[in-house]
Design a protein around this motif. Structure first.
Motif: not given
Ligand code: ZN
Length: 281
Positions: A173-182
């Motif tokens: 999934f494509i997100t705006q800023h790199e907040a979803f690595a965990y």
């Protein structure tokens, strides 16, 4: 003789003033941003005062504390913050009591501070905050543990919902800023971010073109957008790739309107899950 009596009186008076002060002021826990406040408040209830620093409508990344905030921090009996890589102003503050770095028990991904964005990691944080607070306030240990357990029960339900995504075919999934690595690591997903760890960072146009190509190759028709400073980038990418926009929220702050509407870390995470299920299936 008179002088001697006076000298004896001074420490007694000092002691009385000190006792008076201690009786007047309730211990105070200072938290940094919304999820830290919510987790801590859920644990302590009304037993200890909890004050949050980052105001509504602001997010943790670009926050700079005022002189008044710094005084609040130095007077705190406890400071609860997520990560020394995010709230540096809190991790380096010299307070009179203890500091709790909530992300301590979470295995880190480099310098990425976004541990709370994964409910599975948030569970560890709530448990850790409760343990550390129970050491500081041993009289409340039983109550803190009970409160933490009941909040963790709610988190576990959301965690189980995210666990169901593990069997999906499309995990990107494509997100705006790199907040979803965990979130990605804990639930076997592959988040691809337009910008870096800080939403203020701007990607090059080459990055946007590369992302657009990748989306088309992978048949991805959605860009997940946050309501913050870089939402224009998500809109641009979606337009270029002919994709739709869906909301996602890394809970880096809550607006006044959201709070009034009863929204919380828990309700936002449920909403994130609901929107992610539209493409991760
Ligand atoms: Zn962030």
């Amino acid at each position: 003789m008179k002088k001697y009596t006076l000298l004896l009186l001074i420490p007694v008076l000092l002691l009385l003033t000190a006792c008076q002060k201690a009786a007047d002021s309730k211990p105070q826990i200072v938290t940094t941003f919304e999820p830290m406040y919510e987790f801590t408040k859920a644990i302590v209830g009304d037993k200890v005062e909890v004050v949050n620093i980052v105001p509504a409508n602001q997010e943790a990344h670009d926050f700079e504390p005022s002189a008044k905030d710094m005084t609040t921090l130095t007077n705190a009996d406890v400071i609860v913050y997520n990560s020394k890589n995010l709230e540096t102003w809190a991790s380096s503050a010299k307070n009179k009591g203890i500091k709790i770095e909530a992300s301590t028990p979470v295995e880190k991904i480099g310098d990425d501070p976004h541990t709370w964005v994964s409910p599975k990691s948030a569970l560890l944080e709530v448990r850790y905050i409760a343990e550390e607070l129970s050491k500081k306030f041993p009289d409340y240990k039983e109550e803190f543990t009970k409160n933490a357990d009941s909040y963790i029960d709610k988190l576990k339900k959301i965690d189980q919902g995210f666990d169901q995504l593990k069997t999906a075919k499309n995990k990107t999934f494509i997100t705006q800023h790199e907040a979803f690595a965990y979130l990605g690591r804990d639930y076997g997903l592959t988040p691809v971010a337009i910008t870096g760890l800080d939403p203020e960072m701007e990607p090059s146009s080459a990055t946007l073109i590369k992302l657009k190509d990748e989306m088309q190759k992978a048949n991805l028709d959605t860009v997940y957008s946050e309501k913050n400073s870089s939402s224009k980038l998500a809109e641009t990418l979606a337009r270029e790739a002919g994709a739709r926009l869906l909301p996602i929220n890394p809970v880096e702050g809550l607006t006044d309107e959201q709070k009034k509407a009863g929204e919380s870390y828990l309700t936002i995470m449920e909403e994130n899950l609901r929107f992610l299920k539209e493409t991760i299936k």
